[in-house]
Design a protein around this motif. Sequence first.
Motif, PDB file in Angstrom:
ATOM      1  N   TYR A  41       4.650   0.676 -25.146  1.00  0.00           N
ATOM      2  CA  TYR A  41       4.325  -0.648 -24.622  1.00  0.00           C
ATOM      3  C   TYR A  41       5.410  -1.157 -23.675  1.00  0.00           C
ATOM      4  O   TYR A  41       5.105  -1.826 -22.680  1.00  0.00           O
ATOM      5  CB  TYR A  41       4.095  -1.632 -25.772  1.00  0.00           C
ATOM      6  N   SER A  42       6.659  -0.836 -23.950  1.00  0.00           N
ATOM      7  CA  SER A  42       7.722  -1.266 -23.035  1.00  0.00           C
ATOM      8  C   SER A  42       7.610  -0.539 -21.698  1.00  0.00           C
ATOM      9  O   SER A  42       7.890  -1.129 -20.639  1.00  0.00           O
ATOM     10  CB  SER A  42       9.097  -1.037 -23.668  1.00  0.00           C
ATOM     11  N   GLN A  43       7.187   0.730 -21.708  1.00  0.00           N
ATOM     12  CA  GLN A  43       6.996   1.472 -20.470  1.00  0.00           C
ATOM     13  C   GLN A  43       5.826   0.911 -19.662  1.00  0.00           C
ATOM     14  O   GLN A  43       5.888   0.828 -18.432  1.00  0.00           O
ATOM     15  CB  GLN A  43       6.775   2.953 -20.766  1.00  0.00           C
ATOM     16  N   VAL A  44       4.765   0.526 -20.342  1.00  0.00           N
ATOM     17  CA  VAL A  44       3.640  -0.096 -19.640  1.00  0.00           C
ATOM     18  C   VAL A  44       4.074  -1.432 -19.035  1.00  0.00           C
ATOM     19  O   VAL A  44       3.788  -1.733 -17.869  1.00  0.00           O
ATOM     20  CB  VAL A  44       2.447  -0.295 -20.593  1.00  0.00           C
ATOM     21  N   ARG A  45       4.763  -2.243 -19.818  1.00  0.00           N
ATOM     22  CA  ARG A  45       5.232  -3.547 -19.332  1.00  0.00           C
ATOM     23  C   ARG A  45       6.102  -3.393 -18.087  1.00  0.00           C
ATOM     24  O   ARG A  45       5.960  -4.154 -17.116  1.00  0.00           O
ATOM     25  CB  ARG A  45       6.019  -4.253 -20.447  1.00  0.00           C
ATOM     26  N   LEU A  46       6.974  -2.407 -18.102  1.00  0.00           N
ATOM     27  CA  LEU A  46       7.855  -2.157 -16.958  1.00  0.00           C
ATOM     28  C   LEU A  46       7.043  -1.886 -15.691  1.00  0.00           C
ATOM     29  O   LEU A  46       7.370  -2.405 -14.607  1.00  0.00           O
ATOM     30  CB  LEU A  46       8.769  -0.977 -17.269  1.00  0.00           C
ATOM     31  N   ARG A  47       5.989  -1.117 -15.814  1.00  0.00           N
ATOM     32  CA  ARG A  47       5.156  -0.777 -14.647  1.00  0.00           C
ATOM     33  C   ARG A  47       4.257  -1.939 -14.228  1.00  0.00           C
ATOM     34  O   ARG A  47       3.935  -2.078 -13.041  1.00  0.00           O
ATOM     35  CB  ARG A  47       4.333   0.481 -14.959  1.00  0.00           C
ATOM     36  N   LEU A  48       3.876  -2.772 -15.172  1.00  0.00           N
ATOM     37  CA  LEU A  48       3.050  -3.934 -14.831  1.00  0.00           C
ATOM     38  C   LEU A  48       3.821  -4.943 -13.980  1.00  0.00           C
ATOM     39  O   LEU A  48       3.219  -5.725 -13.244  1.00  0.00           O
ATOM     40  CB  LEU A  48       2.529  -4.609 -16.097  1.00  0.00           C
ATOM     41  N   ARG A  49       5.135  -4.921 -14.057  1.00  0.00           N
ATOM     42  CA  ARG A  49       5.938  -5.827 -13.220  1.00  0.00           C
ATOM     43  C   ARG A  49       5.736  -5.564 -11.739  1.00  0.00           C
ATOM     44  O   ARG A  49       5.931  -6.461 -10.915  1.00  0.00           O
ATOM     45  CB  ARG A  49       7.422  -5.669 -13.559  1.00  0.00           C
ATOM     46  N   LEU A  56      -7.129  -7.572 -17.900  1.00  0.00           N
ATOM     47  CA  LEU A  56      -6.742  -7.269 -19.280  1.00  0.00           C
ATOM     48  C   LEU A  56      -7.936  -7.290 -20.227  1.00  0.00           C
ATOM     49  O   LEU A  56      -8.736  -8.237 -20.220  1.00  0.00           O
ATOM     50  CB  LEU A  56      -5.707  -8.287 -19.747  1.00  0.00           C
ATOM     51  N   GLU A  57      -8.014  -6.267 -21.054  1.00  0.00           N
ATOM     52  CA  GLU A  57      -9.004  -6.225 -22.131  1.00  0.00           C
ATOM     53  C   GLU A  57      -8.637  -7.229 -23.210  1.00  0.00           C
ATOM     54  O   GLU A  57      -7.461  -7.476 -23.480  1.00  0.00           O
ATOM     55  CB  GLU A  57      -9.042  -4.822 -22.739  1.00  0.00           C
ATOM     56  N   GLY A  58      -9.653  -7.769 -23.874  1.00  0.00           N
ATOM     57  CA  GLY A  58      -9.403  -8.652 -25.009  1.00  0.00           C
ATOM     58  C   GLY A  58     -10.615  -9.495 -25.311  1.00  0.00           C
ATOM     59  O   GLY A  58     -11.005 -10.346 -24.506  1.00  0.00           O
ATOM     60  N   ILE A  59     -11.247  -9.216 -26.443  1.00  0.00           N
ATOM     61  CA  ILE A  59     -12.409 -10.006 -26.837  1.00  0.00           C
ATOM     62  C   ILE A  59     -11.951 -11.436 -27.101  1.00  0.00           C
ATOM     63  O   ILE A  59     -10.993 -11.675 -27.838  1.00  0.00           O
ATOM     64  CB  ILE A  59     -13.078  -9.396 -28.087  1.00  0.00           C
ATOM     65  N   ASP A  90       2.290 -10.390 -25.871  1.00  0.00           N
ATOM     66  CA  ASP A  90       3.681 -10.774 -25.646  1.00  0.00           C
ATOM     67  C   ASP A  90       4.582  -9.561 -25.463  1.00  0.00           C
ATOM     68  O   ASP A  90       5.649  -9.661 -24.849  1.00  0.00           O
ATOM     69  CB  ASP A  90       4.183 -11.651 -26.793  1.00  0.00           C
ATOM     70  N   LEU A  91       4.167  -8.401 -25.989  1.00  0.00           N
ATOM     71  CA  LEU A  91       4.926  -7.171 -25.784  1.00  0.00           C
ATOM     72  C   LEU A  91       4.609  -6.520 -24.449  1.00  0.00           C
ATOM     73  O   LEU A  91       5.418  -5.765 -23.917  1.00  0.00           O
ATOM     74  CB  LEU A  91       4.614  -6.165 -26.896  1.00  0.00           C
ATOM     75  N   LEU A  92       3.436  -6.823 -23.928  1.00  0.00           N
ATOM     76  CA  LEU A  92       2.885  -6.058 -22.815  1.00  0.00           C
ATOM     77  C   LEU A  92       3.000  -6.760 -21.467  1.00  0.00           C
ATOM     78  O   LEU A  92       3.278  -6.119 -20.448  1.00  0.00           O
ATOM     79  CB  LEU A  92       1.413  -5.765 -23.120  1.00  0.00           C
ATOM     80  N   LEU A  93       2.769  -8.054 -21.449  1.00  0.00           N
ATOM     81  CA  LEU A  93       2.577  -8.746 -20.176  1.00  0.00           C
ATOM     82  C   LEU A  93       3.894  -9.308 -19.637  1.00  0.00           C
ATOM     83  O   LEU A  93       4.557 -10.111 -20.303  1.00  0.00           O
ATOM     84  CB  LEU A  93       1.570  -9.884 -20.341  1.00  0.00           C
TER      85      LEU A  93
END
Length: 233
Positions: A41-49, A56-59, A90-93
């Motif tokens: 998740y930290s690697q994904v967050r880094l790339r989302l920057r 974003l998915e989320g029901i 909060d971990l991802l975005l």
Amino acid sequence: MQIIEVTGYAVRSAVITMRRTGTPLEFVIFPMLHVASPTFYSQVRLRLRDCDLIVLEGIRGRAAGVSALTLAYRFAPRRRRNGLQEQRDDLLLPEGVPVINPDVTAAEAIADLKTLPRWMYVLLMVAAPVMGLVFALRGPRAFLDEDLAVEDLPSTLRAELMADDPVEHAMTDRRDRRLLDALARIDAEHGMEPIRVAVVYGAGHVPAIVSGLWDRHGYRPREAEWLTVLIPA
């Protein structure tokens, strides 16, 4: 194209960048698993920057049936020895990157599931927490199952494989349509802008995303980067 790779020692996810000849907009697809190592998740967050917009998915909203289904992946991270983390916004975005959520409401998700035969719907509700306990007890090795592997199959073959799976249809059809409609609007409004649009959705939705962007709008996979989802101890 391999989207989720499962080997005897690790699970990896392929971040896919799709481009179209003649226009600068890029779609960057992040195939997610709802339980993974914190590092993933930290690697994904880094790339989302580095992205300009996140889809974003989320029901949206709450329903008892949706809560029951999500028990399948909410149990595993509760055992600290597993070293796993549940996916959380909060971990991802990253801060400062706009986010849109075209997903269905909880009421819509349950309405779709209730189109299944009643025995099948009840079985889903009962099986989810049981599977969650299995994941929690087995730990990360529960995820080293080749059934988790996801490939972007040709559309005709994928259609044949899905044709007899009513659960798959009930859980994804409306959600995939909403997502592809949102991506179509982004393409229509921003296709000539040099921006990166991140699509952060569960890996099971990614074949529909890739084929939809390819078939409808001419985007092609141009790059892929492997991220390690987890490595069991």
